[in-house]
Design a protein around this motif. Structure first.
Motif, PDB file in Angstrom:
ATOM      1  N   VAL A  97     -10.928  12.362  -0.388  1.00  0.00           N
ATOM      2  CA  VAL A  97     -11.448  11.215   0.122  1.00  0.00           C
ATOM      3  C   VAL A  97     -12.055  10.194  -1.169  1.00  0.00           C
ATOM      4  N   ASP A  98     -12.936  10.714  -1.803  1.00  0.00           N
ATOM      5  CA  ASP A  98     -13.485   9.996  -2.949  1.00  0.00           C
ATOM      6  C   ASP A  98     -12.958  10.026  -4.336  1.00  0.00           C
ATOM      7  N   GLY A  99     -11.797  10.973  -4.466  1.00  0.00           N
ATOM      8  CA  GLY A  99     -11.253  10.856  -5.916  1.00  0.00           C
ATOM      9  C   GLY A  99      -9.903  10.973  -6.162  1.00  0.00           C
ATOM     10  N   GLN A 100      -9.195  10.172  -5.201  1.00  0.00           N
ATOM     11  CA  GLN A 100      -7.577   9.876  -5.245  1.00  0.00           C
ATOM     12  C   GLN A 100      -7.384   8.253  -4.834  1.00  0.00           C
ATOM     13  N   ASN A 101      -6.565   7.731  -5.521  1.00  0.00           N
ATOM     14  CA  ASN A 101      -5.952   6.757  -5.279  1.00  0.00           C
ATOM     15  C   ASN A 101      -4.538   6.817  -5.202  1.00  0.00           C
ATOM     16  N   MET A 102      -3.566   5.932  -4.800  1.00  0.00           N
ATOM     17  CA  MET A 102      -2.064   6.022  -4.569  1.00  0.00           C
ATOM     18  C   MET A 102      -1.151   4.875  -5.099  1.00  0.00           C
ATOM     19  N   LYS A 103      -0.187   5.481  -5.832  1.00  0.00           N
ATOM     20  CA  LYS A 103       0.899   4.291  -6.189  1.00  0.00           C
ATOM     21  C   LYS A 103       2.199   4.524  -5.213  1.00  0.00           C
ATOM     22  N   ILE A 104       2.311   3.607  -4.457  1.00  0.00           N
ATOM     23  CA  ILE A 104       3.281   3.932  -3.203  1.00  0.00           C
ATOM     24  C   ILE A 104       4.825   3.967  -3.682  1.00  0.00           C
ATOM     25  N   ASP A 105       5.610   4.868  -3.309  1.00  0.00           N
ATOM     26  CA  ASP A 105       7.149   4.892  -3.617  1.00  0.00           C
ATOM     27  C   ASP A 105       7.690   3.741  -2.767  1.00  0.00           C
ATOM     28  N   LEU A 106       7.812   2.448  -3.207  1.00  0.00           N
ATOM     29  CA  LEU A 106       8.382   1.249  -2.555  1.00  0.00           C
ATOM     30  C   LEU A 106       9.600   1.412  -1.643  1.00  0.00           C
ATOM     31  N   VAL A 107      10.546   2.189  -2.344  1.00  0.00           N
ATOM     32  CA  VAL A 107      11.905   2.570  -1.724  1.00  0.00           C
ATOM     33  C   VAL A 107      11.489   3.266  -0.325  1.00  0.00           C
ATOM     34  N   ARG A 108      10.727   4.498  -0.463  1.00  0.00           N
ATOM     35  CA  ARG A 108      10.546   5.074   0.686  1.00  0.00           C
ATOM     36  C   ARG A 108       9.782   4.480   1.639  1.00  0.00           C
ATOM     37  N   PHE A 109       8.827   3.713   1.211  1.00  0.00           N
ATOM     38  CA  PHE A 109       7.845   3.084   2.100  1.00  0.00           C
ATOM     39  C   PHE A 109       8.565   2.089   2.888  1.00  0.00           C
ATOM     40  N   ARG A 110       9.539   1.291   2.154  1.00  0.00           N
ATOM     41  CA  ARG A 110      10.313   0.253   2.935  1.00  0.00           C
ATOM     42  C   ARG A 110      10.998   0.654   4.128  1.00  0.00           C
ATOM     43  N   LYS A 111      11.388   2.026   4.232  1.00  0.00           N
ATOM     44  CA  LYS A 111      12.160   2.627   5.337  1.00  0.00           C
ATOM     45  C   LYS A 111      11.054   2.607   6.603  1.00  0.00           C
TER      46      LYS A 111
END
Length: 468
Positions: free
Chosen positions: A436-450
């Motif tokens: 909850v408090d210890g992570q951030n995210m770099k989103i895979d744009l190709v996958r998220f686009r779908k």
């Protein structure tokens, strides 16, 4: 200021007609398992209209109307006890609600309630902590208890202020400051418990938080036209009311079950209430082929942030969305932000309190929850499961391990990645510190686009051909 009591005077004929109406009205409400929100409003309106045509003393009307309303908050043996003694409590896993249709005198200095009765009543004493998280002992210990005294042998204090409506007592302690918990444990339960009083009640708020009262002023004012009483600023005053409810009904996380007390409500009814309170214009999300759909992207600070948020926004715009990025500061002003959410077709955000704004989404809108590593259960339980009851299409994007900053922090083969269950087995606080408090995210744009293309299709929109 004290009010003199009035002797009830009325003719026998109107009284007989009135007494004939009352059981028929009770039967209409309580003979079936549940009554819908609209039926509630219509029946209550008809109740007052029909009695208004009779020459029956107003005090008698209000007393019987009040008894009917309190009756809807209890069931079974509790309802029988209320009808017999004028006092009863409904105790459930998450909440405890006590009601009385008898006059009460409330010492706001000690939050002691004296229940008055002109009929034999055994001496009783009960403490209620008016917050809908009864299963959480640590949190409940922070809630100021309300002491209820009843019985013919008690000597009540004299009234300093007399009110001709019932009181509703609840706390603004607990997890106030977190939007999810504010709606989950106070606002939705408050609607459930008090809406059917038709504004004929006054709030007493223990553990009074000015922030909360100011933030939700529109909701509070829509439920009661009277000033909220802050016991801490009342000194040793004694307030007298015609009845009382202490505590708030709770059904489920951001949810209302129409078969639970008080029967007949749904989350769609609650959303209609919000539209009225905030003067929201959009009831259903209908996007024409030539209209640009609006997407609200919730921006977080501190944890569970989107590390490539700008790139995400650019990809969303390429798909044809008009993107509105909102920060925590902008979300804090609900008077303005509610209309922003109400005007959008899609809301996107990482698991967190900001997703509770889904209550303002129009029916038919889409909510896309980005599920951080290790938070699948919480994401579904707190936001995924409630969404359909609000008329919202729920979609989720579960990140891969490589999209989480936890891989950079601990390594791909560390326990926090390969054995999430083992981390949770160490306890809530250990798991919270990591996921909850210890992570951030770099989103895979190709996958998220779908995922976003699927959202567009749900809205009936075409989209550019997906990139390979």
């Amino acid at each position: 200021m004290k009010k003199d009591s009035r002797r009830l005077v009325f003719n026998k004929t109107p009284l007989i007609l009135y007494l004939l109406i009352l059981p028929l009205f009770y039967a209409a409400i309580f003979s079936t398992k549940s009554v819908s929100y609209d039926e509630w409003k219509q029946l209550l309106s008809n109740w007052r209209a029909r009695l208004g045509t009779r020459n029956v003393d107003n005090d008698v009307q209000e007393q019987e109307f009040q008894k009917f309303i309190f009756r809807s908050l209890v069931t079974g043996e509790d309802r029988t006890q209320l009808e017999t003694t004028g006092f009863a409590c409904n105790t459930a896993e998450h909440s405890e609600v006590c009601v009385t249709n008898k006059p009460v005198r409330i010492d706001t200095n000690t939050m002691t309630v004296h229940v008055l009765s002109d009929q034999p009543m055994p001496r009783g004493h009960r403490n209620v902590r008016p917050y809908a998280r009864r299963e959480d002992e640590n949190t409940m210990n922070t809630i100021t208890p309300v002491q209820i005294l009843q019985g013919n042998n008690i000597t009540p204090p004299a009234c300093n202020y007399t009110h001709n409506v019932p009181a509703a007592i609840f706390s603004t302690s607990g997890f106030v400051g977190n939007l999810f918990h504010e709606f989950n444990e106070i606002i939705i339960p408050l609607f459930l418990t008090t809406y059917h009083f038709q504004s004929n009640l006054q709030f007493i708020v223990v553990d009074y938080k000015p922030y909360f009262v100011n933030k939700y002023n529109r909701i509070l004012a829509h439920l009661s036209p009277y000033e909220v009483i802050n016991p801490a600023s009342n000194g040793s005053s004694v307030h007298c009311f015609t009845g009382m409810v202490v505590g708030l009904q709770f059904h489920n996380n951001l949810a209302i079950n129409s078969s639970d007390l008080p029967e007949g409500y749904s989350m769609l009814d609650f959303k209609q209430f919000l539209r009225e309170a905030y003067n929201l214009k959009v009831k259903s999300s209908v996007v024409s082929k030539i209209e640009q759909p609006v997407l609200v992207l919730i921006s977080r600070k501190g944890s569970r942030m989107f590390l490539n948020e700008d790139e995400m926004g650019g990809m969303m715009e390429e798909l044809g969305f008009r993107v509105v990025v909102v920060t925590p500061n902008r979300m804090a002003n609900l008077d303005k932000f509610a209309s922003v959410v109400n005007s959008c077709s899609v809301m996107v955000g990482a698991h967190g309190a900001g997703l509770a704004n889904e209550v303002f989404l129009p029916t038919g809108a889409v909510m896309v929850q980005v599920v951080p590593w290790g938070l699948e259960w919480a994401s579904n339980a707190y936001f995924g499961e409630p969404a359909p009851g609000m008329g919202v299409k729920y979609m989720e994007y579960k990140i891969e391990a490589e999209e989480s900053s936890l891989v950079d922090t601990y390594g791909r083969d560390h326990e926090v990645i390969v054995d999430v269950g083992a981390v949770f087995a160490k306890g809530y606080h250990a798991a919270r510190a990591v996921y909850v408090d210890g992570q951030n995210m770099k989103i895979d744009l190709v996958r998220f686009r779908k995922t976003l293309i699927e959202a567009l299709r749900f809205l009936g929109q075409s989209s550019p051909t997906p990139t390979n």
